[in-house]
Design a protein around this motif. Structure first.
Motif, PDB file in Angstrom:
ATOM      1  N   ASP A 127     -49.904  -3.375 -96.957  1.00  0.00           N
ATOM      2  CA  ASP A 127     -48.788  -2.350 -96.989  1.00  0.00           C
ATOM      3  C   ASP A 127     -47.586  -2.814 -96.843  1.00  0.00           C
ATOM      4  O   ASP A 127     -47.278  -3.979 -96.134  1.00  0.00           O
ATOM      5  CB  ASP A 127     -49.386  -1.443 -95.568  1.00  0.00           C
ATOM      6  N   ARG A 128     -46.380  -2.371 -97.359  1.00  0.00           N
ATOM      7  CA  ARG A 128     -45.128  -2.855 -97.327  1.00  0.00           C
ATOM      8  C   ARG A 128     -44.444  -2.546 -95.942  1.00  0.00           C
ATOM      9  O   ARG A 128     -43.133  -2.891 -95.750  1.00  0.00           O
ATOM     10  CB  ARG A 128     -44.395  -2.777 -98.561  1.00  0.00           C
ATOM     11  N   CYS A 129     -44.947  -1.697 -95.191  1.00  0.00           N
ATOM     12  CA  CYS A 129     -44.144  -1.156 -94.019  1.00  0.00           C
ATOM     13  C   CYS A 129     -45.033  -1.299 -93.031  1.00  0.00           C
ATOM     14  O   CYS A 129     -46.375  -0.900 -93.019  1.00  0.00           O
ATOM     15  CB  CYS A 129     -43.614   0.075 -94.098  1.00  0.00           C
ATOM     16  N   HIS A 130     -45.056  -2.157 -92.187  1.00  0.00           N
ATOM     17  CA  HIS A 130     -45.813  -2.458 -90.832  1.00  0.00           C
ATOM     18  C   HIS A 130     -45.327  -2.112 -89.426  1.00  0.00           C
ATOM     19  O   HIS A 130     -44.174  -2.847 -89.112  1.00  0.00           O
ATOM     20  CB  HIS A 130     -45.937  -4.023 -90.809  1.00  0.00           C
ATOM     21  N   HIS A 131     -45.599  -1.367 -88.813  1.00  0.00           N
ATOM     22  CA  HIS A 131     -45.181  -0.888 -87.566  1.00  0.00           C
ATOM     23  C   HIS A 131     -46.237  -0.590 -86.525  1.00  0.00           C
ATOM     24  O   HIS A 131     -47.534  -0.161 -86.904  1.00  0.00           O
ATOM     25  CB  HIS A 131     -44.344   0.513 -87.586  1.00  0.00           C
TER      26      HIS A 131
ATOM     27  N   CYS B 114     -42.417   1.902 -98.256  1.00  0.00           N
ATOM     28  CA  CYS B 114     -43.368   2.631 -97.614  1.00  0.00           C
ATOM     29  C   CYS B 114     -43.719   3.848 -97.866  1.00  0.00           C
ATOM     30  O   CYS B 114     -43.057   4.673 -99.090  1.00  0.00           O
ATOM     31  CB  CYS B 114     -42.550   2.601 -96.262  1.00  0.00           C
ATOM     32  N   ASN B 115     -44.964   4.171 -97.560  1.00  0.00           N
ATOM     33  CA  ASN B 115     -45.608   5.605 -97.773  1.00  0.00           C
ATOM     34  C   ASN B 115     -45.058   6.418 -96.747  1.00  0.00           C
ATOM     35  O   ASN B 115     -44.292   5.936 -95.671  1.00  0.00           O
ATOM     36  CB  ASN B 115     -47.031   5.603 -98.150  1.00  0.00           C
ATOM     37  N   GLN B 116     -45.185   7.690 -96.854  1.00  0.00           N
ATOM     38  CA  GLN B 116     -44.825   8.637 -95.870  1.00  0.00           C
ATOM     39  C   GLN B 116     -45.232   8.509 -94.421  1.00  0.00           C
ATOM     40  O   GLN B 116     -44.594   8.928 -93.362  1.00  0.00           O
ATOM     41  CB  GLN B 116     -45.028  10.083 -96.252  1.00  0.00           C
TER      42      GLN B 116
END
Length: 254
Positions: free
Chosen positions: A249-253, A50-52
């Motif tokens: 993106d590898r982080c999805h929220h 994830c990015n920041q």
């Protein structure tokens, strides 16, 4: 009056909370303490990719706070390695976000009630060992055969040119009951629901590891992950989530 320290959300607690270097006497060793929030920053940024900004959304805090936690955690890791110190992880101000664990474990418990144990097939959108982030454009699935709650075999299958909603029938024909993926559109969601396939979108990382996490009841995913298609915009990066992030993106929220 000082501003109250807001609890940060973490997905899971560390599997190991104490690391002691071998070959050194215990007495007199330096002990470094890392908080659970600092550990979560390392897990999300350095391990999950994830990015920041995504990390901040996941943890329910500001990007500045994440940056401070991440910087502190990296310094502690450096000291742990260079000084051969003892590293202990614990404490802090956090709350464990258990929704993913409760949902996947609830599904597994229901399967156990129906069959006495867990016999099922799990599919993952697949590319180069990781979860592929565009369901409608996936060229491969990795399908896992699960018996008694453990993976007993797996195979990688090509989609034979199927795409988007048609992939639901492709999976149904192969007896798949659970799909773990990244981004996915509304039409494909509906097709999977009609096929009776339980969906876990917004996952990322190593495919094998995420299936094992699902079986352990601690899969990190986002049920609200969506892809909005605009013609052939996937190739141009125009597949987006409702929070403005891209499917790449590898982080999805939410």
């Amino acid at each position: 009056m000082p501003r109250p320290n807001k609890e940060k959300r973490v997905c899971r607690l560390p599997k190991c909370k104490e690391f002691i270097p071998s070959g050194r006497p215990d007495q007199g060793q330096v002990i470094i303490f890392m908080t659970v929030e600092e550990y979560e920053c390392i897990r999300l940024i350095d391990y999950a990719g994830c990015n920041q900004e995504s990390c901040a959304k996941h943890m329910g805090t500001s990007r500045a706070t994440v940056q401070a936690l991440y910087t502190s955690a990296r310094k502690k890791l450096a000291r742990f390695l260079v000084e051969a110190a003892v590293l202990k992880i614990g404490g802090g101000n956090f709350v464990v976000e258990a929704s993913a664990a409760e949902d996947s474990q609830g599904y597994l418990n229901n399967r156990m009630a129906q069959k006495g144990d867990i016999h099922m097939k799990i599919a993952v959108t697949y590319q180069d060992g990781e979860i592929f982030q565009h369901f409608g454009h996936t060229q491969q699935f990795k399908v896992y055969q699960v018996e008694e709650g453990k993976v007993v075999s797996s195979e990688v299958v090509g989609t034979d040119g199927f795409g988007h909603g048609a992939l639901a029938g492709f999976l149904q024909e192969r007896g798949v009951e659970v799909l773990i993926c990244g981004g996915i559109g509304g039409g494909a969601r509906n097709a999977l629901a009609e096929a009776g396939i339980k969906l876990y979108p917004g996952a990322w990382g190593d495919a094998d590891a995420q299936v094992n996490s699902f079986l352990a009841g601690n899969l990190n995913y986002n049920p609200d992950t969506m892809c909005n298609h605009h013609g052939h915009g996937h190739e141009e990066g125009s597949c987006h989530h409702h929070d403005g992030g891209s499917c790449g993106d590898r982080c999805h929220h939410s």
